[in-house]
Design an enzyme around this catalytic site. Sequence first.
Site, PDB file in Angstrom:
ATOM      1  N   CYS A  89       0.830  -1.207   0.000  1.00  0.00           N
ATOM      2  CA  CYS A  89       0.000   0.000   0.000  1.00  0.00           C
ATOM      3  C   CYS A  89       0.863   1.255   0.000  1.00  0.00           C
ATOM      4  O   CYS A  89       1.343   1.648  -1.046  1.00  0.00           O
ATOM      5  CB  CYS A  89      -1.005  -0.045   1.131  1.00  0.00           C
ATOM      6  SG  CYS A  89      -2.433   0.960   0.743  1.00  0.00           S
ATOM      7  N   HIS A 178      -4.135  -4.822   0.549  1.00  0.00           N
ATOM      8  CA  HIS A 178      -3.493  -5.421   1.737  1.00  0.00           C
ATOM      9  C   HIS A 178      -3.593  -6.932   1.673  1.00  0.00           C
ATOM     10  O   HIS A 178      -4.608  -7.502   2.103  1.00  0.00           O
ATOM     11  CB  HIS A 178      -4.137  -4.892   3.015  1.00  0.00           C
ATOM     12  CG  HIS A 178      -3.751  -3.488   3.340  1.00  0.00           C
ATOM     13  ND1 HIS A 178      -3.161  -3.122   4.513  1.00  0.00           N
ATOM     14  CD2 HIS A 178      -3.874  -2.351   2.623  1.00  0.00           C
ATOM     15  CE1 HIS A 178      -2.921  -1.824   4.527  1.00  0.00           C
ATOM     16  NE2 HIS A 178      -3.359  -1.330   3.381  1.00  0.00           N
ATOM     17  N   GLU A 180      -2.421  -9.101   3.502  1.00  0.00           N
ATOM     18  CA  GLU A 180      -2.466  -9.692   4.856  1.00  0.00           C
ATOM     19  C   GLU A 180      -3.843  -9.588   5.484  1.00  0.00           C
ATOM     20  O   GLU A 180      -4.088 -10.103   6.582  1.00  0.00           O
ATOM     21  CB  GLU A 180      -1.437  -8.993   5.745  1.00  0.00           C
ATOM     22  CG  GLU A 180      -1.864  -7.662   6.326  1.00  0.00           C
ATOM     23  CD  GLU A 180      -1.892  -6.513   5.310  1.00  0.00           C
ATOM     24  OE1 GLU A 180      -1.473  -6.720   4.137  1.00  0.00           O
ATOM     25  OE2 GLU A 180      -2.352  -5.426   5.667  1.00  0.00           O
TER      26      GLU A 180
END
Length: 709
Positions: A89, A178, A180
């Site tokens: 990001c 993202h 994750e």
Amino acid sequence: MINGEEKPLRILLVDCYDSYTFNIHDLIQRASSKCSITTVHWDTARPDLWDSLTCFDAIFVGPGPGNPSEYASVFEKIWNSDVPTLGICLGFQSLALHYGCSVDKMPTLPWHGRISSILSTNDSIYRNLPSVKGMRYHSLYVDSIRTNALRVLAKSTEDQIVMAIEAIEKPHYGILYHPESIGSSDAVSIVRNFFNVVEKFRTDNSTSSTETGFDVLEIQPSPFIKNPKTPSMRISSQEIPWTDPLTVVEYLNNADKPICFLDSAKKPGKFSIIGFFEGPLSYFIRYKKWINTTYIVNCQNNLEETYNGDFWEIVAKFMEEHKAFPIESALPFHGGIIGAIGYECSDYSSRSIAEASSFTYDTKKNQRNYVDAELAFVDRSIVFDLEEEKAYVQTLYPSDDSLQIWWEDLLFDLQKFSKNKLKHHGHGSTIKKPTEQDYTDRVRICQQRLLNGDSYEMCLTDTTFAYTDPNFSDYDLYLSARSHNPSSFAGFLRFPHLTLLCCSPERFMKYKDSTCHFSPIKGTLKKGSQMTYEEARSKLLNSKDTAELNMIIDLIRNDLHQLAKKDSVEVPQLYQVEEHPNVYSLLSHIYGQVDESITAWDVLAKCFPPGSMTGAPKLRTVRMLEEIEPYGRGIYSGTLGYWDVTGSSEFNVIIRSAFKYNEDSLWRIGAGGAVTVLSTPLGEYEEMLLKANSILPALCLIAPDREKY
Ligand SMILES: C=C(O[C@@H]1C=C(C(=O)O)C=C[C@H]1O)C(=O)O
Ligand SMILES: NC(=O)CC[C@H](N)C(=O)O
């Protein structure tokens, strides 16, 4: 693999104060069975680290608030190195910026907490991954890759935004979404593809990060108590004839005694707890942050001890001296800490000791003389099992032979005492609410910060003030509150410096046998007379409310990943809709297992204040809200609950509540809601009023069926 041996990957994780950095830490560990991760804040790492990047095999540049240009001093060194690097990001944006691309505000509304379908080139770090899901938390984007030095690896299908890039000449990669996040897919495969690139760049003479003195900072939870002591207390507990907890509270009220009542006024609450102060080992503990001082007063001899320093550590040490031997018991509480911790009791709040006396804190927040937290340590208690209709009286004082006499006297008094009928007709109260103009202006300020990329979600709040009819006791007001809005995590405290009427529907954290359970609420819908549960569910599962909740789920996962055992953080139930007296709520359940050396208090301190009341990225969002909101929050949006001497604990989020500092008897009702780019200013104002109205009628002692001010 170096010389045939599996040398651990030496990873540098650059933390830009995002609320998802440790989800990346967890992802790295899941992608590589052997890695040592050095996690540093971008602005406080040892300066020579940035000139020693080659001692790492790979670098992850984490996400974060603001514009990547704010971080250029460090990011340029990273992108000028040849170390394989993956930017996420903000990290992606800084890579594009490094190669001369422009990073601008999104042409449409930013994506915060919403999931995109993403198509890739099916090669490089997306080898065998032609399409993935990606959770997006960005307000800024790269319009086009106007350089031959970069190659686009993936784009979103909804708006054709560049989602992943790679440098042509260097092993540098960026991902805008993202990977994750709880809402993304194939993250481990992507990172493993990246690690395959890393392996090609490893050499035999790679120095170890430890040789350069950069300690390998695996996330080592730092418990307050490093060397636990042998317990000193022994619990005794006996069943007593069932009695309604409110009768006991009313008796205490009429005896003008302090009241310490955790009230499961609605299912799924099962136990209610009353703490007593007659025992030889009962204390009040209060904390004033602006002078960073904790006061501990023994209730029997009124001896007061003063401690300077970290409130959380002082309480942890106090409890270490008052631990009890474990016992076989199904009860949640046997004695210990019960009380309220105010929102500002964390380093996230800028009201640090040094700044506390600043103009902002002193006048704008005007809370110099009030407590930031007030707890009780009770050595006698009654626990009520509301389902079984069983009650248990307990003491921590082994030779508390006065317990039996005390309980029999109390029982005798109770039998003479009949529950008072609530007086429904007060003379009203003087109420001062936030104005629509002020509140909607603040919503717009928040939305400007969101569009700038400084935050993904801001839980904006304000305070309503009320003076009540002095003819009614605080207990009457509490009875009125719980009749309006019976809640699972309710409570009534009448402590020396703080009175709290709490009708919270939201658990913050529960801790039992090293298992942590968080259940944040994000998404509130006013109950309509015709609205069915199914209709409410379909409305709440819309993108705005689920986006708000996704951001907090990832935030709590992040906080837990700093404490929990590897692979133990789970979200078995992503979304649940709960019905309450006045609203429907959307919530989630997040669990994590911690090492037994990590106490409930360690977890509470690390995760405080509740993410559902801040938004994300937590640090910059809390700091911005402090400047935008007209008053300090104090006890509101902090937490009320217990920490038992056997280690179990449960704390709520203090919302739908009224509290007063006993010095000034002015009731304060905090209320607000999560502001996102999808919010409307008027809608947020109405939501704030809706939540304030969960408790306001009680202060006017108005029957639940009538609302007027
Ligand atoms: C801010 C409040 O509530 C918080 C915000 C919610 C929301 O945005 O839907 C719901 C529950 C709380 O986490 C409040 O009750 O004052
Ligand atoms: N998640 C992030 O790293 C956000 C990056 C940047 N602050 C933006 O809003 O686009």
